[in-house]
Design a protein around this motif. Structure first.
Motif, PDB file in Angstrom:
ATOM      1  N   HIS A  57       0.852  -1.188   0.000  1.00  0.00           N
ATOM      2  CA  HIS A  57       0.000   0.000   0.000  1.00  0.00           C
ATOM      3  C   HIS A  57       0.886   1.237   0.000  1.00  0.00           C
ATOM      4  O   HIS A  57       2.109   1.135   0.099  1.00  0.00           O
ATOM      5  CB  HIS A  57      -0.983  -0.010   1.173  1.00  0.00           C
ATOM      6  CG  HIS A  57      -0.353   0.107   2.535  1.00  0.00           C
ATOM      7  ND1 HIS A  57       0.453  -0.867   3.081  1.00  0.00           N
ATOM      8  CD2 HIS A  57      -0.425   1.097   3.466  1.00  0.00           C
ATOM      9  CE1 HIS A  57       0.838  -0.488   4.290  1.00  0.00           C
ATOM     10  NE2 HIS A  57       0.331   0.707   4.552  1.00  0.00           N
ATOM     11  N   HIS A  59       1.143   3.977   1.997  1.00  0.00           N
ATOM     12  CA  HIS A  59       1.632   4.761   3.139  1.00  0.00           C
ATOM     13  C   HIS A  59       3.146   4.884   3.025  1.00  0.00           C
ATOM     14  O   HIS A  59       3.838   3.937   2.641  1.00  0.00           O
ATOM     15  CB  HIS A  59       1.249   4.080   4.461  1.00  0.00           C
ATOM     16  CG  HIS A  59      -0.162   4.370   4.868  1.00  0.00           C
ATOM     17  ND1 HIS A  59      -0.920   3.512   5.624  1.00  0.00           N
ATOM     18  CD2 HIS A  59      -0.963   5.451   4.614  1.00  0.00           C
ATOM     19  CE1 HIS A  59      -2.121   4.040   5.826  1.00  0.00           C
ATOM     20  NE2 HIS A  59      -2.169   5.211   5.212  1.00  0.00           N
ATOM     21  N   HIS A  62       5.904   2.455   3.786  1.00  0.00           N
ATOM     22  CA  HIS A  62       5.985   1.231   2.983  1.00  0.00           C
ATOM     23  C   HIS A  62       6.452   1.487   1.554  1.00  0.00           C
ATOM     24  O   HIS A  62       6.670   0.535   0.805  1.00  0.00           O
ATOM     25  CB  HIS A  62       4.618   0.530   2.952  1.00  0.00           C
ATOM     26  CG  HIS A  62       4.182   0.059   4.297  1.00  0.00           C
ATOM     27  ND1 HIS A  62       4.198  -1.266   4.667  1.00  0.00           N
ATOM     28  CD2 HIS A  62       3.757   0.749   5.389  1.00  0.00           C
ATOM     29  CE1 HIS A  62       3.787  -1.388   5.926  1.00  0.00           C
ATOM     30  NE2 HIS A  62       3.519  -0.175   6.385  1.00  0.00           N
ATOM     31  N   HIS A 136      -7.202  -2.000   5.301  1.00  0.00           N
ATOM     32  CA  HIS A 136      -6.403  -0.934   5.883  1.00  0.00           C
ATOM     33  C   HIS A 136      -7.119   0.388   5.589  1.00  0.00           C
ATOM     34  O   HIS A 136      -8.242   0.374   5.086  1.00  0.00           O
ATOM     35  CB  HIS A 136      -4.993  -1.007   5.265  1.00  0.00           C
ATOM     36  CG  HIS A 136      -3.949  -0.273   6.033  1.00  0.00           C
ATOM     37  ND1 HIS A 136      -3.887  -0.278   7.391  1.00  0.00           N
ATOM     38  CD2 HIS A 136      -2.901   0.493   5.619  1.00  0.00           C
ATOM     39  CE1 HIS A 136      -2.859   0.461   7.776  1.00  0.00           C
ATOM     40  NE2 HIS A 136      -2.254   0.942   6.718  1.00  0.00           N
ATOM     41  N   ASP A 188       0.007  -4.133   6.149  1.00  0.00           N
ATOM     42  CA  ASP A 188      -0.780  -3.536   7.239  1.00  0.00           C
ATOM     43  C   ASP A 188      -2.231  -3.961   7.048  1.00  0.00           C
ATOM     44  O   ASP A 188      -2.794  -3.751   5.973  1.00  0.00           O
ATOM     45  CB  ASP A 188      -0.728  -2.006   7.165  1.00  0.00           C
ATOM     46  CG  ASP A 188       0.621  -1.443   7.591  1.00  0.00           C
ATOM     47  OD1 ASP A 188       1.540  -2.241   7.834  1.00  0.00           O
ATOM     48  OD2 ASP A 188       0.732  -0.209   7.680  1.00  0.00           O
TER      49      ASP A 188
HETATM   50 ZN   LIG Z   1      -0.194   1.581   6.520  1.00  0.00          ZN
END
Ligand SMILES: [Zn+2]
Ligand SMILES: [Zn+2]
Length: 279
Positions: A57, A59, A62, A136, A188
């Motif tokens: 993902h 974020h 990451h 998430h 996550d």
């Molecule tokens: Zn995350």
């Protein structure tokens, strides 16, 4: 070799889980023997040689090192890497790379491939990766790495060698594909990421998140933010068939001692010794 980011190692049989994960800091893992990695929150210098990555993902903890990684490979004259990432993110990451390329005055060659839940990615004859939906706060994927082999079909196992050979020579495909889940990477996710994808519980190795460990943290709130608490593991402790479970992504509000105590208090056998923590 420069040592720019921590690397923890968790060997299991002929595979090694290498990397590090801490919530809001950075997450990156790789399985060197399979020549693949997961998430690009940072990029240890020695991970540069791994040319295929799967991002869960967008974020920043990451994905922030994606341009750095691509630039290093170009500088070191390595082949452009292949990076799989959630479909919706591809056009944005392409734009970001175009801007960074201008700011850095250097090309950023890479292949970005959009992935959706259910997609299947063939890495080699023996290895296939499938993507699953996790839960998430932004669109997110988990990845399963399968080993596949061709085995004699069960209806032919009673036959003698020459009978099988005759069948094969007559054009019958006597084999069928068998798949075994080697590595599951959750990224996550709230617990639905495991529950909705039971293969996560069956893979030899599970790399997972356990962001919260303190008692009294409200789990409904944790789940709403797309994360898990150690108590979610306690509730599911009978389901894990994995041989190695690497849990990481602990919140920065805990120090090492609090994490160890928090987990050992709730899971005193550490899931029969199969649970390892990345702190
Ligand atoms: Zn995350
Ligand atoms: Zn994260």
């Amino acid at each position: 070799m420069p040592n720019n980011s921590p690397i923890h190692r968790f060997p299991h049989q002929n595979l090694t889980v290498e990397g590090y994960s801490r919530a809001a800091v950075q997450t990156y893992w790789r399985i060197p023997e399979l020549r693949i990695g997961f998430d690009l929150g940072a990029q240890p210098w020695e991970f540069m040689g791994t040319g295929t990555w799967f991002v869960t993902h967008t974020h920043l903890d990451h994905i922030a090192a994606l341009p750095v990684y691509v630039a290093r490979r170009r500088m070191m004259r390595m082949d452009p890497p292949t990076i799989y990432l959630p479909m919706h993110a591809v056009e944005f990451v392409q734009k970001i790379l175009r801007y960074w390329s201008r700011l850095d005055r250097g090309r950023l060659p890479c292949e970005l491939i959009g992935v959706e839940p259910g997609d299947e990615i063939e890495l080699s004859r023996e290895l296939v990766v499938t993507a699953v939906a996790t839960r998430h706060t932004v669109p997110s994927l988990g990845y399963i790495v399968w080993e596949r082999r061709r085995k004699l079909r069960s209806e032919y196992t009673h036959l003698a060698g020459h009978e099988i050979r005759d069948l094969r020579l007559s054009g019958v495909d006597v084999t069928e594909e068998r798949r075994m889940p080697l590595v599951a990477y959750l990224g996550d996710s709230a617990p639905e990421g495991l529950d909705a994808n039971p293969v996560m519980y069956e893979a030899q190795i599970l790399i997972s998140e356990m962001t919260f460990v303190a008692p009294g943290h409200r789990r409904d709130k944790i789940h709403k933010h797309g994360h898990m608490h150690v108590d979610d593991y306690v509730e599911r402790s009978e389901r894990f068939q994995n041989r190695l479970i690497v849990a990481g992504h602990f919140s920065t509000r805990y120090d090492e001692r609090q994490i160890r105590r928090g987990v050992e208090r709730r899971l005193p056998t550490m899931l029969d010794g199969r649970l390892q923590l990345c702190i």
